[in-house]
Design a protein around this motif. Structure first.
Motif, PDB file in Angstrom:
ATOM      1  N   ARG A  74       0.861  -1.184   0.000  1.00  0.00           N
ATOM      2  CA  ARG A  74       0.000   0.000   0.000  1.00  0.00           C
ATOM      3  C   ARG A  74       0.895   1.230   0.000  1.00  0.00           C
ATOM      4  O   ARG A  74       1.696   1.450   0.910  1.00  0.00           O
ATOM      5  CB  ARG A  74      -0.934  -0.020   1.205  1.00  0.00           C
ATOM      6  N   LEU A  75       0.750   2.025  -1.043  1.00  0.00           N
ATOM      7  CA  LEU A  75       1.647   3.157  -1.255  1.00  0.00           C
ATOM      8  C   LEU A  75       1.590   4.159  -0.112  1.00  0.00           C
ATOM      9  O   LEU A  75       2.615   4.732   0.271  1.00  0.00           O
ATOM     10  CB  LEU A  75       1.308   3.846  -2.580  1.00  0.00           C
ATOM     11  N   ALA A  79       4.921   5.503   1.598  1.00  0.00           N
ATOM     12  CA  ALA A  79       5.341   6.896   1.404  1.00  0.00           C
ATOM     13  C   ALA A  79       5.011   7.788   2.590  1.00  0.00           C
ATOM     14  O   ALA A  79       5.510   8.906   2.687  1.00  0.00           O
ATOM     15  CB  ALA A  79       4.695   7.460   0.137  1.00  0.00           C
ATOM     16  N   GLY A  80       4.170   7.295   3.503  1.00  0.00           N
ATOM     17  CA  GLY A  80       3.811   8.078   4.680  1.00  0.00           C
ATOM     18  C   GLY A  80       2.418   8.667   4.571  1.00  0.00           C
ATOM     19  O   GLY A  80       1.932   8.979   3.484  1.00  0.00           O
ATOM     20  N   GLY A  81       1.770   8.782   5.711  1.00  0.00           N
ATOM     21  CA  GLY A  81       0.440   9.367   5.744  1.00  0.00           C
ATOM     22  C   GLY A  81      -0.682   8.358   5.786  1.00  0.00           C
ATOM     23  O   GLY A  81      -1.826   8.706   6.082  1.00  0.00           O
ATOM     24  N   GLY A  82      -0.364   7.088   5.472  1.00  0.00           N
ATOM     25  CA  GLY A  82      -1.387   6.052   5.522  1.00  0.00           C
ATOM     26  C   GLY A  82      -2.519   6.304   4.547  1.00  0.00           C
ATOM     27  O   GLY A  82      -2.388   7.035   3.561  1.00  0.00           O
ATOM     28  N   ASP A  83      -3.666   5.710   4.842  1.00  0.00           N
ATOM     29  CA  ASP A  83      -4.816   5.824   3.944  1.00  0.00           C
ATOM     30  C   ASP A  83      -5.318   7.261   3.823  1.00  0.00           C
ATOM     31  O   ASP A  83      -5.885   7.650   2.793  1.00  0.00           O
ATOM     32  CB  ASP A  83      -5.962   4.934   4.434  1.00  0.00           C
ATOM     33  N   ALA A  84      -5.121   8.060   4.871  1.00  0.00           N
ATOM     34  CA  ALA A  84      -5.638   9.430   4.867  1.00  0.00           C
ATOM     35  C   ALA A  84      -4.671  10.420   4.228  1.00  0.00           C
ATOM     36  O   ALA A  84      -5.018  11.577   4.005  1.00  0.00           O
ATOM     37  CB  ALA A  84      -5.947   9.874   6.296  1.00  0.00           C
ATOM     38  N   GLY A  85      -3.459   9.979   3.916  1.00  0.00           N
ATOM     39  CA  GLY A  85      -2.459  10.877   3.357  1.00  0.00           C
ATOM     40  C   GLY A  85      -2.662  11.128   1.871  1.00  0.00           C
ATOM     41  O   GLY A  85      -3.552  10.554   1.233  1.00  0.00           O
TER      42      GLY A  85
END
Length: 370
Positions: A74-75, A79-85
């Motif tokens: 999962r990108l 890349a950081g921020g999770g699903d909400a990023g």
């Protein structure tokens, strides 16, 4: 370029001819399609040469996930921020490659056509309303694909190492003696001696039968041990792999009649991939079950089958490096259709590439990663 959602549209022979990779052969792709098909849209991009008997000249499997599947890439998490990023809308990402043994490849009969094929796939993604095209694990040695991705404007960042051993010789003893340095050879022999003195036995599981339940239980215990949110494989998953993948090995460890450990492998085109491992958590590993069923026995089977390389994928860095495993870089490539978001991703990836390489170096050397 054409798109289909069924691996049945391709013959085993034409896939083998173009890909020469068991991870992209009909057996394994049939398994993944059936395993993930209810939770993802499974796609196959391809081209055929009508002037040459409808010959398959380009091919790339891909997935658009409808729901999260354990251990799939999962990108947003990477890349950081999770699903909400800003990079986390994973349900709008087209993931090129295969899961389980994470690998991203795009096949073209003419290597110079790779960029054009990638551009067509990206254009299709945009027309379909997707936000990004992601290749979660491109090997560093895949020069043609990496050149095509760079030319097509994809951003990249180092992810992990894919560990392997080149195997040779007539048996495990000859391999250890002739192919490994003194340190790894001593460790493997020590692992083997611990197992031999334990009284446990190794077996090839020709038919899973009731053992499928045991494998699923041991897999679930492994997921819980490493705090995974859910299991990746169920009993039906193991049975599906057995049914659809003929070129595979289930290797078991038994204490009497009890199955207390296993490994699951796939092989073809001179390569074996050890995909999954598990053991009974109530059994102490003084007998080195993990190393023997996950490494020693697959090496033996690979030599018997005439394979020249065994892959173990990522993680377990020190275990693998201490036993002589080498690695290839596994690199994430991604391209967002929104140019502003893509610029932001490129900036993030440039920092991640350095940090991830430093972390990987620390893990393989035994130092504490910063």
């Amino acid at each position: 370029m054409r798109v289909t959602e069924s691996i049945a549209d391709f013959s085993p022979e034409e896939l083998d001819e173009l890909t020469a990779d068991c991870l992209f052969g009909k057996q394994y792709l049939s398994f993944v399609e059936e395993e993930h098909g209810s939770r993802a849209r499974v796609l196959y991009f391809y081209e055929r040469d009508c002037a040459d008997g409808n010959r398959l000249t380009a091919f790339a499997p891909a997935y658009v996930y409808r729901e999260p599947i354990p251990l799939t890439f999962r990108l947003g998490d990477f890349a950081g921020g999770g699903d909400a990023g800003p990079f986390g809308r994973w349900a709008s990402h087209l993931a090129l490659g295969v899961p389980v043994r994470l690998r991203s490849r795009v096949f073209t009969q003419d290597p110079t056509a790779t960029r054009d094929f990638l551009e067509q796939i990206t254009e299709w993604a945009g027309q379909t309303g997707l936000a990004a095209v992601v290749l979660p694990f491109v090997l560093g040695s895949d020069a043609a694909l990496r050149a095509g991705l760079a030319a097509a404007g994809f951003a990249s960042a180092f992810y992990e190492g894919d560990f392997y051993l080149d195997v040779s010789g007539g048996d495990i003893e000859e391999f250890l003696t002739s192919a490994l340095a003194r340190g790894p050879r001593k460790r493997f022999k020590n692992d083997i001696n611990h197992f031999l003195s334990s009284g446990l036995t190794v077996c090839d599981i020709a038919e899973l039968g009731p053992d499928a339940t045991v494998l699923a239980d041991q897999h679930r215990a492994l997921m819980e041990r490493y705090n995974r949110p859910a299991v990746e494989f169920t009993q039906e998953s193991f049975e599906r792999f057995e049914r659809l993948v003929a070129d595979r090995r289930f290797i078991g460890v038994r204490s009497g009649d009890d199955l207390i450990g296993y490994s699951m492998s796939l092989y073809g085109h001179g390569t074996m991939h050890v995909l999954r491992y598990g053991r009974n958590d109530e059994v102490q590993d003084d007998s080195r079950i993990y190393i023997n069923v996950g490494y020693v026995e697959p090496i033996k089977r690979a030599i018997e089958l005439g394979c020249g390389r065994v892959h173990w994928g990522k993680s377990a860095h020190r275990v693998k490096t201490l036993r002589g495993c080498r690695h290839e870089d596994g690199i994430v490539y991604a391209r967002f259709l929104d140019k502003r978001v893509h610029r932001d991703l490129s900036d993030v990836f440039s920092r991640l590439d350095v940090a991830n390489r430093e972390r990987f170096q620390a893990l393989t050397s035994g130092a504490e990663p910063s």
